[in-house]
Design a protein around this motif. Structure first.
Motif, PDB file in Angstrom:
ATOM      1  N   GLN A   1     -29.440  12.762   3.532  1.00 22.58           N
ATOM      2  CA  GLN A   1     -30.781  13.043   3.940  1.00 22.58           C
ATOM      3  C   GLN A   1     -30.707  15.132   3.296  1.00 22.58           C
ATOM      4  O   GLN A   1     -32.035  14.775   3.710  1.00 22.58           O
ATOM      5  N   VAL A   2     -29.929  15.532   2.948  1.00 22.18           N
ATOM      6  CA  VAL A   2     -30.410  16.726   3.034  1.00 22.18           C
ATOM      7  C   VAL A   2     -30.628  16.895   1.331  1.00 22.18           C
ATOM      8  O   VAL A   2     -30.485  18.500   1.512  1.00 22.18           O
ATOM      9  N   PHE A   3     -30.631  15.974   0.607  1.00 23.74           N
ATOM     10  CA  PHE A   3     -30.862  16.360  -0.388  1.00 23.74           C
ATOM     11  C   PHE A   3     -32.055  16.679  -1.087  1.00 23.74           C
ATOM     12  O   PHE A   3     -33.523  15.683  -0.076  1.00 23.74           O
ATOM     13  N   THR A   4     -32.799  17.489  -2.419  1.00 25.16           N
ATOM     14  CA  THR A   4     -34.553  17.990  -2.566  1.00 25.16           C
ATOM     15  C   THR A   4     -34.289  17.307  -3.264  1.00 25.16           C
ATOM     16  O   THR A   4     -33.607  16.575  -3.722  1.00 25.16           O
ATOM     17  N   PRO A   5     -35.879  16.996  -3.843  1.00 25.84           N
ATOM     18  CA  PRO A   5     -35.929  16.600  -4.913  1.00 25.84           C
ATOM     19  C   PRO A   5     -35.433  16.913  -6.669  1.00 25.84           C
ATOM     20  O   PRO A   5     -34.757  16.144  -7.492  1.00 25.84           O
ATOM     21  N   TYR A   6     -35.127  18.035  -6.085  1.00 24.82           N
ATOM     22  CA  TYR A   6     -34.781  19.068  -7.395  1.00 24.82           C
ATOM     23  C   TYR A   6     -32.479  18.264  -7.560  1.00 24.82           C
ATOM     24  O   TYR A   6     -32.541  17.811  -8.449  1.00 24.82           O
ATOM     25  N   VAL A   7     -32.053  18.288  -6.545  1.00 22.87           N
ATOM     26  CA  VAL A   7     -30.794  17.338  -6.770  1.00 22.87           C
ATOM     27  C   VAL A   7     -30.930  16.237  -6.841  1.00 22.87           C
ATOM     28  O   VAL A   7     -29.929  16.122  -7.639  1.00 22.87           O
ATOM     29  N   TYR A   8     -31.913  15.366  -6.445  1.00 26.71           N
ATOM     30  CA  TYR A   8     -31.976  13.627  -6.677  1.00 26.71           C
ATOM     31  C   TYR A   8     -32.375  13.766  -7.896  1.00 26.71           C
ATOM     32  O   TYR A   8     -31.588  12.949  -9.037  1.00 26.71           O
ATOM     33  N   PHE A   9     -33.050  14.702  -9.278  1.00 29.70           N
ATOM     34  CA  PHE A   9     -32.751  14.897 -10.271  1.00 29.70           C
ATOM     35  C   PHE A   9     -31.683  15.463 -11.261  1.00 29.70           C
ATOM     36  O   PHE A   9     -31.846  14.872 -12.058  1.00 29.70           O
ATOM     37  N   LEU A  10     -30.937  15.991 -10.597  1.00 27.25           N
ATOM     38  CA  LEU A  10     -29.692  16.130 -11.732  1.00 27.25           C
ATOM     39  C   LEU A  10     -28.464  15.232 -10.954  1.00 27.25           C
ATOM     40  O   LEU A  10     -28.317  14.916 -11.956  1.00 27.25           O
ATOM     41  N   ILE A  11     -28.655  13.992 -10.335  1.00 26.61           N
ATOM     42  CA  ILE A  11     -27.721  13.558  -9.989  1.00 26.61           C
ATOM     43  C   ILE A  11     -28.286  12.434 -11.344  1.00 26.61           C
ATOM     44  O   ILE A  11     -28.053  11.106 -12.024  1.00 26.61           O
ATOM     45  N   LEU A  12     -29.117  11.774 -11.167  1.00 30.76           N
ATOM     46  CA  LEU A  12     -30.638  10.524 -12.183  1.00 30.76           C
ATOM     47  C   LEU A  12     -30.271  11.597 -13.524  1.00 30.76           C
ATOM     48  O   LEU A  12     -29.512  10.385 -14.182  1.00 30.76           O
ATOM     49  N   PHE A  13     -30.295  12.597 -13.447  1.00 36.78           N
ATOM     50  CA  PHE A  13     -29.517  13.000 -15.302  1.00 36.78           C
ATOM     51  C   PHE A  13     -28.275  13.295 -15.221  1.00 36.78           C
ATOM     52  O   PHE A  13     -28.064  12.426 -16.611  1.00 36.78           O
TER      53      PHE A  13
END
Length: 297
Positions: free
Chosen positions: A211-223
């Motif tokens: 729940q604390v993830f920003t869109p940028y963090v989600y992008f990093l993990i998806l990458f």
């Protein structure tokens, strides 16, 4: 674009994806969004799902019952041990150190081939072995980091161990990759690998605060999952199928260059004289090892 041009593009993209991954994965772990073994579960599990989905549209290939154990053993070395050591090493060391040490894989494969497959080693290759290992040891023993919390000696050691197990994996899969389509092999590899890494990172995965993830963090993990794991394993067989091994070997030099430049731009690493000298030693050694002998046996 002809098939060879596309293969070169695929190989270049593999190095770019791997090169960026050192910094992106390190940010995810060092900022305490996802711990290393939990990230390994996401990598292996996510890639397994994607490869099995793709296999729906590919021709079905029957696997002989005796080969399932070989897939299992390959997953032990090529996914479980390899990726757990790799991701923990990336957390503790710097992108330049990690990516430079990874380039000694051809050297380790040559050593193992001489032991297991009884392949001959020329004097020039012995010199290459010495140079590359000297560079890797220099980085491992004397490397440093500006980041508080890094343990470069331990991290580099983990990356070196990862390279050893990956090289063993390459030797082990020679017969399997000749017998089966790459996607048949890879989907089983990641499926077995997922259940192997699950016990190591399950508790860490439970601690993730999504729940604390920003869109940028989600992008990093998806990458890390889609790009640096699924994407690289998808593109590598294309390149290996169309290009000579010597051509593929040359491209490994790009990985630390891309990783280093990107890490410096992202302020995740810095360059110093030790890193430059060590990388020159490693690159020179890998070049000598990768050269084809002109001698006709």
């Amino acid at each position: 674009m002809n098939s060879r041009s596309f293969a070169i593009f695929a190989l270049l993209m593999v190095q770019v994806l791997y090169g960026l991954n050192y910094t992106f994965a390190k940010i995810v772990m060092n900022e305490n969004y996802v711990k290393p073994f939990a990230l390994t579960i996401l990598r292996v599990g996510g890639a397994a799902i994607l490869f099995w989905l793709i296999s729906i549209w590919l021709p079905k290939e029957k696997v002989e019952r005796k080969d399932y154990f070989k897939f299992f053993v390959a997953a032990v070395f090529g996914v479980a041990i390899n990726m757990l050591f790799y991701i923990k090493g990336v957390e503790l060391t710097t992108p330049i150190h990690a990516s430079a040490i990874i380039t000694i894989n051809p050297v380790l494969i040559l050593i193992l081939s001489s032991i297991v497959l009884k392949e001959k080693i020329t004097g020039l290759k012995v010199l290459g072995l010495g140079l590359a290992l000297a560079g890797a040891l220099a980085l491992t023993l004397f490397g440093d980091s500006d980041r508080v919390g890094d343990n470069v000696l331990l991290g580099n050691t983990f990356i070196f161990i990862n390279s050893i197990f990956y090289s063993i994996y390459i030797i082990l899969i020679k017969q399997l990759t000749a017998k089966y389509h790459p996607f048949t092999f890879i989907k089983w590899l990641f499926l077995f690998g997922f259940f192997m890494v699950l016990p190591f990172g399950y508790n860490q995965l439970q601690e993730v605060e999504w729940q604390v993830f920003t869109p940028y963090v989600y992008f990093l993990i998806l990458f890390v999952v889609v790009g640096a794991t699924f994407g690289t394993y998808l593109l590598n067989p294309i390149a290996l199928n169309k290009l000579k091994a010597s051509t593929v070997g040359i491209f490994i030099y790009l990985q630390p260059v891309i990783a280093g430049l990107f890490a410096i731009i992202m302020d995740a690493d810095s360059i110093d004289s030790l890193k430059i000298v060590a990388m020159v030693l490693i690159f020179s050694g890998v070049y000598l090892v990768s050269r084809k002998s002109n001698k006709v046996n």
